[in-house]
Design an enzyme around this catalytic site. Structure first.
Site, PDB file in Angstrom:
ATOM      1  N   ASP A  98      45.274  50.745  35.654  1.00  0.00           N
ATOM      2  CA  ASP A  98      44.710  49.407  35.736  1.00  0.00           C
ATOM      3  C   ASP A  98      45.569  48.477  34.881  1.00  0.00           C
ATOM      4  OD1 ASP A  98      42.794  47.287  36.099  1.00  0.00           O
ATOM      5  OD2 ASP A  98      41.259  48.835  36.330  1.00  0.00           O
ATOM      6  N   ASP A 201      44.234  43.551  37.695  1.00  0.00           N
ATOM      7  CA  ASP A 201      42.931  42.996  37.378  1.00  0.00           C
ATOM      8  C   ASP A 201      42.923  41.471  37.318  1.00  0.00           C
ATOM      9  OD1 ASP A 201      40.187  43.701  36.000  1.00  0.00           O
ATOM     10  OD2 ASP A 201      41.082  42.173  34.713  1.00  0.00           O
ATOM     11  N   GLU A 258      43.476  42.494  42.623  1.00  0.00           N
ATOM     12  CA  GLU A 258      42.072  42.085  42.697  1.00  0.00           C
ATOM     13  C   GLU A 258      42.052  40.572  42.829  1.00  0.00           C
ATOM     14  OE1 GLU A 258      37.897  42.263  40.162  1.00  0.00           O
ATOM     15  OE2 GLU A 258      39.754  41.666  39.198  1.00  0.00           O
ATOM     16  N   HIS A 330      33.336  49.306  40.406  1.00  0.00           N
ATOM     17  CA  HIS A 330      32.619  49.300  39.126  1.00  0.00           C
ATOM     18  C   HIS A 330      32.041  47.923  38.787  1.00  0.00           C
ATOM     19  CE1 HIS A 330      36.452  47.545  38.317  1.00  0.00           C
ATOM     20  NE2 HIS A 330      36.037  47.155  37.122  1.00  0.00           N
ATOM     21  N   ASP A 331      32.332  46.905  39.596  1.00  0.00           N
ATOM     22  CA  ASP A 331      31.812  45.558  39.339  1.00  0.00           C
ATOM     23  C   ASP A 331      30.670  45.187  40.277  1.00  0.00           C
ATOM     24  OD1 ASP A 331      33.663  44.988  37.338  1.00  0.00           O
ATOM     25  OD2 ASP A 331      35.147  44.278  38.784  1.00  0.00           O
TER      26      ASP A 331
HETATM   27  C1  GLC Z   1      37.916  42.488  36.706  1.00  0.00           C
HETATM   28  C2  GLC Z   1      37.325  43.834  36.380  1.00  0.00           C
HETATM   29  C3  GLC Z   1      36.039  43.633  35.662  1.00  0.00           C
HETATM   30  C4  GLC Z   1      36.308  42.884  34.388  1.00  0.00           C
HETATM   31  C5  GLC Z   1      37.092  41.600  34.633  1.00  0.00           C
HETATM   32  C6  GLC Z   1      37.704  41.098  33.376  1.00  0.00           C
HETATM   33  O1  GLC Z   1      37.122  41.764  37.576  1.00  0.00           O
HETATM   34  O2  GLC Z   1      37.192  44.603  37.544  1.00  0.00           O
HETATM   35  O3  GLC Z   1      35.384  44.846  35.386  1.00  0.00           O
HETATM   36  O4  GLC Z   1      35.105  42.568  33.754  1.00  0.00           O
HETATM   37  O5  GLC Z   1      38.151  41.768  35.530  1.00  0.00           O
HETATM   38  O6  GLC Z   1      38.765  41.930  32.983  1.00  0.00           O
END
Ligand code: GLC
Ligand code: CA
Length: 557
Positions: A98, A201, A258, A330-331
């Site tokens: 990640d 991310d 993402e 996970h979100d």
């Molecule tokens: C991304 C991650 C999430 C995190 C955010 C800030 O969306 O998937 O879990 O809280 O970034 O890093």
């Protein structure tokens, strides 16, 4: 579209904290993952993405990184990591890390040095501004986890810093070329070590629309969703292409971004040939019912919305690039709890949803426990919640006038902690996840919903996912399932998701998104029944009568 080594693979996300705990401290770890590699191989997984395992104060569960070059002792050591990497390679698997570089942790050395000397080298790694008590803030953006995105610089009364996420996640200043070089160097360090690539991310946030300014307030707090600023920001591609040119491209690495709400015309730049990423996740179904007010105001997703969102991405990506399809991560809440109506959360319905998503064009990306049909849990009290995002949404719901019970209900539906409960390996205490006390309570349904119960049971969800993976990799069908175009079918119907995959063969995939039966006209003869989530198939001339929640995949003549 150029063909790539990863197109025909199957990917799987591990959330390390909740995967498997090898030493009994209640926290999943690298040795736990090593112990489950044979399991992942048996399932058919090729690419493993690990959510962050770097040293972190865990304000946002590892997405607040204090040292990019090490392993958090909670998860193990660098020796454990090297062993994990070697063990994945032995099994012809690929490890993806990640990459969290919109921000770091406030406990990262860079930020500590910036606080000590805001005008020095490291001060320029962040967004730090002069500010006196009582002055207006440079802008009214609402941080993703609630409240203004500016906070006092620790130890200073005359300066503030920007954080679009948690206040323990100061934003890195990508306008500074020195910072960008630090990032590329770090990415290359991991790639040289042999990781296959990165999941990137929150990357859309690295380009701010400057100078800072206010946007129209969208809630009573007077603040404005950061999305409003991002809409206006231009020039991110220069950063992303530079990063790709310095890191991923020379390493032939896999990179998956993402990003939310990307514009259609930008898609070729993101994932087209020579684009800055290999792939991006398709979040269209994820965000389909989201609104500016918060979770409490978010309606349930209808089958039509789910289907149309998937199809819209399939259309946009066709001939441009290769997206990754998910039902959860996970979100998000568990996909089966989010996208299936309550009566559909049975084994048949869960297989149907999984199959519909999996057989779309794109890289299938499973999230741990999805292959078991893991569901949302029930939080009885807000004190049971760990996630900072959920805690904020609870407050937002209260501020909007909901009672504590209602506010709890609303966060129960959408809490990120739903996906973060430990993987349910078996029916022993704590689902076989740990011999200690799990950091987040196990979903009480583990007594009947677990791998040990499903493994080897031919009609289980787990065995169904194995069939899906086997089918996608079957040399007879791979060309069509990996590269064939997706063509929606019967979209005027409400509770049906049906599509053709057209390659060297024609495959029809159809799922009956309701409890009652529904007739599916067949435009051609059935050559082979490739997949059926129920035992029977009600064929009536040129139509199939689908039972409730039935999913079929047919090869047509
Ligand atoms: C991304 C991650 C999430 C995190 C955010 C800030 O969306 O998937 O879990 O809280 O970034 O890093
Ligand atoms: Ca542990």
């Amino acid at each position: 579209m150029e063909r790539k080594w990863w197109h025909g693979k199957v990917a799987y996300q591990i959330y390390p904290k909740s995967f498997c705990d090898a030493n009994g401290d209640g926290i999943g770890d690298l040795r736990g993952i090593i112990g489950k590699l044979d399991y992942l191989k048996e399932l058919g997984v090729d690419i493993i993405w690990l959510s962050p395992i770097y040293p972190s104060p865990m304000a946002d569960q590892g997405y607040d990184i204090a040292d990019y070059y090490n392993i958090d002792p909670r998860f193990g050591t660098m020796a454990d990591f090297d062993e994990l990497l070697a063990e994945t390679k032995k099994r012809d698997m690929y490890l993806v890390m990640d990459l969290v570089v919109n921000h770091c942790s406030d406990e990262h050395e860079w930020f500590q040095k910036a606080c000590a000397d805001p005008d020095g080298k490291y001060g320029k790694y962040f967004y730090i501004q002069d500010h006196k008590e009582g002055d207006p803030l440079p802008c009214n953006w609402r941080s993703y986890f609630g409240g203004p995105c500016w906070d006092k610089l620790p130890g200073r009364d005359d300066k503030i810093y920007l954080h679009v996420f948690h206040k323990k996640q100061p934003d890195l200043n990508w306008e500074n070329p020195e910072l960008r070089q630090e990032v590329y160097q770090m990415v290359n360090w991991w790639l040289d070590k042999g990781v296959a690539g990165f999941r990137i991310d929150a990357i859309i946030n690295i380009k701010k629309c400057l100078p800072f300014r206010d946007y129209p307030a969208d809630r009573d707090d007077g603040l404005s969703n950061i999305g409003n600023m991002l809409e206006e920001a231009t020039g991110i591609m220069d950063f992303l292409q530079e990063m790709a040119d310095h890191t991923f491209i020379p390493h032939n690495a896999f990179s998956i971004g993402e990003l939310f709400n990307e514009k259609e015309e930008e898609l070729p730049l993101f994932i087209g040939d020579g684009g800055c990423f290999s792939s991006i996740f398709d979040f269209a179904p994820t965000v389909v019912s989201r609104g500016p007010k918060g979770w409490y105001a978010e309606p349930d997703v209808t089958p039509r919305q789910y289907r149309d969102a998937c199809f819209s991405t399939q259309r946009k990506a066709e001939g441009v690039g290769y997206v990754a399809n998910i039902i959860e991560n996970h979100d998000e809440p568990r996909g089966v709890s989010h996208f299936l109506p309550p009566e559909g959360r049975c084994e048949a319905g869960k297989k149907m949803l999984g199959g519909l998503s999996f057989l779309l064009k794109g890289l299938p990306f499973l999230f741990q426990g999805q292959e078991l049909g893991m569901e949302n849990t029930v939080f009885h009290d807000i004190s049971e919640i760990d996630d900072c995002n959920t805690l904020d949404e609870y407050q937002v719901a209260l501020a909007a006038g909901l009672t504590p019970e209602q506010a709890l209900q609303s966060v129960n539906r959408l809490s990120r902690d739903n996906a973060r409960t430990p993987v349910q390996w078996d029916a022993s205490p704590n689902a076989g996840f740990t011999t200690g006390t799990p950091w987040l309570a196990v979903n009480p349904n583990y007594t009947w919903l677990n791998l040990a119960e499903q493994r080897g049971r031919p009609d289980s969800i787990y065995e169904f996912y194995r069939l899906l993976i086997t089918l996608r990799k079957d040399p007879a069908y791979a060309e069509t399932l990996v590269y064939g175009k997706t063509e929606p079918y019967l979209t005027e119907r409400d509770n049906l998701m049906a599509y053709f995959r057209r390659g060297d063969k024609t495959i029809l995939v159809a799922g009956n998104f309701q409890a009652g039966p529904q007739d599916l006209p067949l435009p051609g003869e059935i050559k082979t029944l490739l997949l059926n989530n129920l035992n029977e198939l009600d064929l009536d001339g040129s139509a199939v009568r689908l039972s409730g929640w039935q999913l079929i995949a047919l090869e047509l003549a």
